[in-house]
Design a protein around this motif. Structure first.
Motif, PDB file in Angstrom:
ATOM      1  N   ALA A 120       0.833  -1.438   0.304  1.00  0.00           N
ATOM      2  CA  ALA A 120       0.276   0.187  -0.043  1.00  0.00           C
ATOM      3  C   ALA A 120       1.155   1.722   0.151  1.00  0.00           C
ATOM      4  CB  ALA A 120      -0.830  -0.205   1.991  1.00  0.00           C
ATOM      5  N   VAL A 121       1.262   2.259  -0.955  1.00  0.00           N
ATOM      6  CA  VAL A 121       2.011   3.192  -1.281  1.00  0.00           C
ATOM      7  C   VAL A 121       1.088   4.700  -0.543  1.00  0.00           C
ATOM      8  CG1 VAL A 121       3.203   4.624  -2.555  1.00  0.00           C
ATOM      9  CG2 VAL A 121       2.476   2.123  -3.131  1.00  0.00           C
ATOM     10  N   ILE A 122       1.392   4.967   0.862  1.00  0.00           N
ATOM     11  CA  ILE A 122       1.308   6.662   0.985  1.00  0.00           C
ATOM     12  C   ILE A 122       2.419   7.505   0.099  1.00  0.00           C
ATOM     13  CG2 ILE A 122       1.394   8.007   3.092  1.00  0.00           C
ATOM     14  CD1 ILE A 122      -0.756   5.221   3.059  1.00  0.00           C
ATOM     15  N   PRO A 123       1.978   8.451  -0.395  1.00  0.00           N
ATOM     16  CA  PRO A 123       2.201   9.443  -1.632  1.00  0.00           C
ATOM     17  C   PRO A 123       3.110  10.355  -0.358  1.00  0.00           C
ATOM     18  CG  PRO A 123       0.259   9.302  -2.183  1.00  0.00           C
ATOM     19  CD  PRO A 123      -0.025   8.497  -0.243  1.00  0.00           C
ATOM     20  N   ALA A 124       4.007  10.385   0.170  1.00  0.00           N
ATOM     21  CA  ALA A 124       4.355  11.609   1.354  1.00  0.00           C
ATOM     22  C   ALA A 124       5.782  12.090   0.583  1.00  0.00           C
ATOM     23  CB  ALA A 124       4.971  10.751   2.484  1.00  0.00           C
ATOM     24  N   GLY A 125       5.974  11.707  -0.882  1.00  0.00           N
ATOM     25  CA  GLY A 125       7.808  11.933  -0.985  1.00  0.00           C
ATOM     26  C   GLY A 125       7.423  13.592  -1.785  1.00  0.00           C
ATOM     27  N   THR A 126       8.978  13.217  -2.756  1.00  0.00           N
ATOM     28  CA  THR A 126       8.289  15.032  -3.337  1.00  0.00           C
ATOM     29  C   THR A 126       8.083  14.124  -4.783  1.00  0.00           C
ATOM     30  OG1 THR A 126      11.045  15.490  -2.476  1.00  0.00           O
ATOM     31  CG2 THR A 126      10.495  16.370  -4.337  1.00  0.00           C
ATOM     32  N   ALA A 127       8.585  12.851  -5.434  1.00  0.00           N
ATOM     33  CA  ALA A 127       7.941  12.562  -6.289  1.00  0.00           C
ATOM     34  C   ALA A 127       6.823  11.362  -6.280  1.00  0.00           C
ATOM     35  CB  ALA A 127       8.766  12.444  -7.620  1.00  0.00           C
ATOM     36  N   ASN A 128       5.932  11.030  -6.576  1.00  0.00           N
ATOM     37  CA  ASN A 128       5.124  10.285  -6.109  1.00  0.00           C
ATOM     38  C   ASN A 128       3.978   9.743  -7.060  1.00  0.00           C
ATOM     39  OD1 ASN A 128       5.113  10.389  -3.275  1.00  0.00           O
ATOM     40  ND2 ASN A 128       4.657  12.507  -3.556  1.00  0.00           N
ATOM     41  N   LEU A 129       5.741   9.837  -8.460  1.00  0.00           N
ATOM     42  CA  LEU A 129       4.858   9.052  -9.752  1.00  0.00           C
ATOM     43  C   LEU A 129       4.549   7.458  -9.668  1.00  0.00           C
ATOM     44  CD1 LEU A 129       7.791   9.982 -12.019  1.00  0.00           C
ATOM     45  CD2 LEU A 129       5.388  11.050 -11.854  1.00  0.00           C
ATOM     46  N   LEU A 130       4.731   6.266  -8.888  1.00  0.00           N
ATOM     47  CA  LEU A 130       3.909   5.193  -8.431  1.00  0.00           C
ATOM     48  C   LEU A 130       2.717   5.146  -8.247  1.00  0.00           C
ATOM     49  CD1 LEU A 130       3.755   2.534  -9.593  1.00  0.00           C
ATOM     50  CD2 LEU A 130       5.033   1.963  -6.974  1.00  0.00           C
ATOM     51  N   ALA A 131       2.114   6.216  -7.527  1.00  0.00           N
ATOM     52  CA  ALA A 131       0.808   6.557  -6.925  1.00  0.00           C
ATOM     53  C   ALA A 131       0.182   7.406  -7.642  1.00  0.00           C
ATOM     54  CB  ALA A 131       1.371   7.550  -5.200  1.00  0.00           C
ATOM     55  N   ARG A 132       0.981   7.937  -8.346  1.00  0.00           N
ATOM     56  CA  ARG A 132      -0.125   9.057  -9.536  1.00  0.00           C
ATOM     57  C   ARG A 132      -0.409   7.950 -10.376  1.00  0.00           C
ATOM     58  NH1 ARG A 132       2.348  14.134 -12.192  1.00  0.00           N
ATOM     59  NH2 ARG A 132       3.239  14.192  -9.964  1.00  0.00           N
ATOM     60  N   ASN A 133       0.608   6.879 -11.084  1.00  0.00           N
ATOM     61  CA  ASN A 133      -0.197   5.614 -12.476  1.00  0.00           C
ATOM     62  C   ASN A 133      -0.723   4.430 -11.924  1.00  0.00           C
ATOM     63  OD1 ASN A 133       1.631   6.250 -15.032  1.00  0.00           O
ATOM     64  ND2 ASN A 133       2.817   6.915 -13.256  1.00  0.00           N
ATOM     65  N   LEU A 134      -0.763   4.482 -10.535  1.00  0.00           N
ATOM     66  CA  LEU A 134      -1.775   3.473 -10.070  1.00  0.00           C
ATOM     67  C   LEU A 134      -2.911   4.494  -9.564  1.00  0.00           C
ATOM     68  CD1 LEU A 134       0.634   1.325  -7.419  1.00  0.00           C
ATOM     69  CD2 LEU A 134      -0.335   1.423  -9.971  1.00  0.00           C
ATOM     70  N   GLY A 135      -3.401   5.887  -9.178  1.00  0.00           N
ATOM     71  CA  GLY A 135      -4.568   6.263  -8.830  1.00  0.00           C
ATOM     72  C   GLY A 135      -4.697   6.271  -7.472  1.00  0.00           C
ATOM     73  N   ILE A 136      -3.666   6.564  -6.400  1.00  0.00           N
ATOM     74  CA  ILE A 136      -4.111   6.916  -5.183  1.00  0.00           C
ATOM     75  C   ILE A 136      -3.266   8.085  -4.929  1.00  0.00           C
ATOM     76  CG2 ILE A 136      -2.747   6.588  -3.025  1.00  0.00           C
ATOM     77  CD1 ILE A 136      -1.614   3.712  -4.350  1.00  0.00           C
ATOM     78  N   PRO A 137      -4.347   8.690  -4.448  1.00  0.00           N
ATOM     79  CA  PRO A 137      -4.516  10.575  -4.369  1.00  0.00           C
ATOM     80  C   PRO A 137      -3.265  11.341  -3.410  1.00  0.00           C
ATOM     81  CG  PRO A 137      -6.366   9.657  -3.321  1.00  0.00           C
ATOM     82  CD  PRO A 137      -5.359   8.161  -3.634  1.00  0.00           C
ATOM     83  N   GLU A 138      -3.198  11.972  -2.812  1.00  0.00           N
ATOM     84  CA  GLU A 138      -1.818  12.475  -1.913  1.00  0.00           C
ATOM     85  C   GLU A 138      -3.138  13.011  -1.388  1.00  0.00           C
ATOM     86  OE1 GLU A 138       0.952  15.611  -3.218  1.00  0.00           O
ATOM     87  OE2 GLU A 138       1.914  14.097  -4.942  1.00  0.00           O
ATOM     88  N   ASP A 139      -3.794  11.708  -0.409  1.00  0.00           N
ATOM     89  CA  ASP A 139      -4.821  12.301   0.648  1.00  0.00           C
ATOM     90  C   ASP A 139      -5.185  11.433   1.837  1.00  0.00           C
ATOM     91  OD1 ASP A 139      -7.734  11.619   1.393  1.00  0.00           O
ATOM     92  OD2 ASP A 139      -7.893  13.355   1.360  1.00  0.00           O
ATOM     93  N   LEU A 140      -4.017  11.420   2.527  1.00  0.00           N
ATOM     94  CA  LEU A 140      -3.725  10.389   3.934  1.00  0.00           C
ATOM     95  C   LEU A 140      -4.893   9.395   4.022  1.00  0.00           C
ATOM     96  CD1 LEU A 140      -1.708   9.063   5.303  1.00  0.00           C
ATOM     97  CD2 LEU A 140      -1.691  10.628   7.336  1.00  0.00           C
ATOM     98  N   PRO A 141      -5.848  10.106   4.299  1.00  0.00           N
ATOM     99  CA  PRO A 141      -6.993   9.295   5.356  1.00  0.00           C
ATOM    100  C   PRO A 141      -7.641   8.238   3.970  1.00  0.00           C
ATOM    101  CG  PRO A 141      -7.669  11.200   6.013  1.00  0.00           C
ATOM    102  CD  PRO A 141      -6.278  11.565   5.371  1.00  0.00           C
ATOM    103  N   GLU A 142      -7.475   9.005   2.702  1.00  0.00           N
ATOM    104  CA  GLU A 142      -8.070   8.211   1.473  1.00  0.00           C
ATOM    105  C   GLU A 142      -6.587   7.104   1.045  1.00  0.00           C
ATOM    106  OE1 GLU A 142     -10.157   6.610  -1.782  1.00  0.00           O
ATOM    107  OE2 GLU A 142     -11.182   7.354   0.040  1.00  0.00           O
ATOM    108  N   ALA A 143      -5.443   7.202   0.727  1.00  0.00           N
ATOM    109  CA  ALA A 143      -3.983   6.422   0.660  1.00  0.00           C
ATOM    110  C   ALA A 143      -4.326   4.989   2.074  1.00  0.00           C
ATOM    111  CB  ALA A 143      -2.937   6.792   1.054  1.00  0.00           C
ATOM    112  N   VAL A 144      -4.724   6.021   3.054  1.00  0.00           N
ATOM    113  CA  VAL A 144      -4.823   3.979   3.967  1.00  0.00           C
ATOM    114  C   VAL A 144      -6.144   3.489   3.682  1.00  0.00           C
ATOM    115  CG1 VAL A 144      -5.342   3.865   6.728  1.00  0.00           C
ATOM    116  CG2 VAL A 144      -3.124   5.582   6.176  1.00  0.00           C
ATOM    117  N   ARG A 145      -7.002   4.122   3.166  1.00  0.00           N
ATOM    118  CA  ARG A 145      -8.466   3.011   3.385  1.00  0.00           C
ATOM    119  C   ARG A 145      -8.039   2.057   1.964  1.00  0.00           C
ATOM    120  NH1 ARG A 145     -12.136   2.586   0.237  1.00  0.00           N
ATOM    121  NH2 ARG A 145     -11.757   3.711  -1.579  1.00  0.00           N
ATOM    122  N   ILE A 146      -7.692   2.533   0.829  1.00  0.00           N
ATOM    123  CA  ILE A 146      -7.169   2.354   0.131  1.00  0.00           C
ATOM    124  C   ILE A 146      -6.949   0.873   0.104  1.00  0.00           C
ATOM    125  CG2 ILE A 146      -6.011   2.091  -2.551  1.00  0.00           C
ATOM    126  CD1 ILE A 146      -6.734   4.918  -2.825  1.00  0.00           C
TER     127      ILE A 146
END
Length: 318
Positions: A107-133
């Protein structure tokens, strides 16, 4: 430059949408780069995970991404099967390299400078939603690439791309964030081309002067540009691009085409796909994988590792 028409087809769907049944409570591990942040930070992450009644949470914080693989291996030894990876693409790459081929889920939590994997997988830069996913999202098998013995999830490259990333790594990302890539990119567009030979699946494909070779597992790569519009993370192929652009004018034209989603229409870009790529360089150059710079080499070998990792995805495909 003649653009390649070598685009091999596959009958697989664009995403692996079949959910994997989950019948038991997962053993959860958090691998966190403590210098990265999103939302309310690591304290909020701990609270959100606690809301899912997780027992015996394994929690590891590291000061740099190089320290992460050791913690991943320890967590695997302790029985973890759901890993929350907190950080940017570099941290995720180090962890995924250690998890490749295991039964664990990422489960990727996009907390970095570049979050290209999260972007390609559709995981938002929204912590509660990323954890829910991570807990409730669908599961899918994902291919990885492997370059010189190390796995990557997003991309690998040699030449202009790698030199730009190596430059950004020298403290610029901490000060400038994503703008660091733009700044260093402008500094390197005047770099010289280098004679090289590229083989695709054992066959000669390119020989000549080039400034950059990029191998992508997904479509959106360096700088958030959609270079490989046909890329899919589950099709068993890697996308390959070589650029012959030299100097600011040619790079501006090439990047303009890439930004418009028409990379293949550029006279300075050639694209194909492969399961194995070999690049021989007359002059040693730096290479990179998932935004992490590596030492200069005169040869790289990149292979696809089909369905090497399980990832958590939103219910609606990206």
């Amino acid at each position: 430059m003649v653009k390649s028409a070598d685009r091999r087809s596959t009958d697989k769907p664009a995403t692996a949408a079949t959910a994997t049944p989950r019948t038991k409570t997962p053993r959860v591990a958090v691998i966190a780069h403590r210098k990265k942040t999103i939302g309310g930070g690591l304290d909020e992450l701990r609270k959100l995970i606690a809301g899912y009644d997780v027992d015996d949470l394994l929690w590891y914080e590291v000061p740099k991404s190089k320290k992460a693989p050791k913690k991943v291996r320890q967590a695997l030894k302790d029985g973890a099967d759901l890993f929350f990876l907190w950080g940017g693409d570099g941290t995720v790459q180090r962890c995924v390299d250690a998890l490749a081929g295991s039964d664990a889920t990422v489960a990727v939590i996009p907390a970095g400078t570049a979050n290209l994997l999260a972007r390609n997988l559709g995981i938002p830069e929204d912590l509660p939603e990323a954890v829910r996913i991570g807990f409730e999202g669908r599961r899918a098998k994902m291919d990885l690439g492997k370059i010189n013995g190390e796995h990557f999830a997003v991309m690998a490259g040699v030449g202009f791309d790698a030199e730009m990333i190596a430059d950004a790594d020298r403290g610029l990302k901490d000060r400038l964030g994503r703008f660091a890539y733009i700044w260093t990119g402008l500094r390197h567009v005047g770099g010289a081309v280098t004679p090289m030979k590229i083989k695709i699946d054992g066959n000669d494909w390119f020989e000549g002067d080039a400034s950059c070779v990029l191998v992508g597992n997904v479509g959106t790569v360096t700088g958030g540009i959609d270079v490989f519009e046909d890329a899919r993370f589950d099709d068993g192929w890697l996308e390959v691009g070589v650029s012959t652009a030299e100097g600011p004018i040619q790079w501006a034209r090439a990047l303009g085409r890439m930004s418009a989603g028409d990379a293949e229409k550029s006279p300075f870009v050639r694209i194909t796909r492969a399961r194995k790529v070999t690049v021989k360089l007359r002059t040693p150059m730096a290479y990179e994988l998932d935004g992490g710079a590596r030492d200069r080499v005169d040869r790289i070998t990149v292979k696809v590792a089909p369905q090497a990792i399980t990832v958590c995805l939103p219910e609606t495909p990206a």
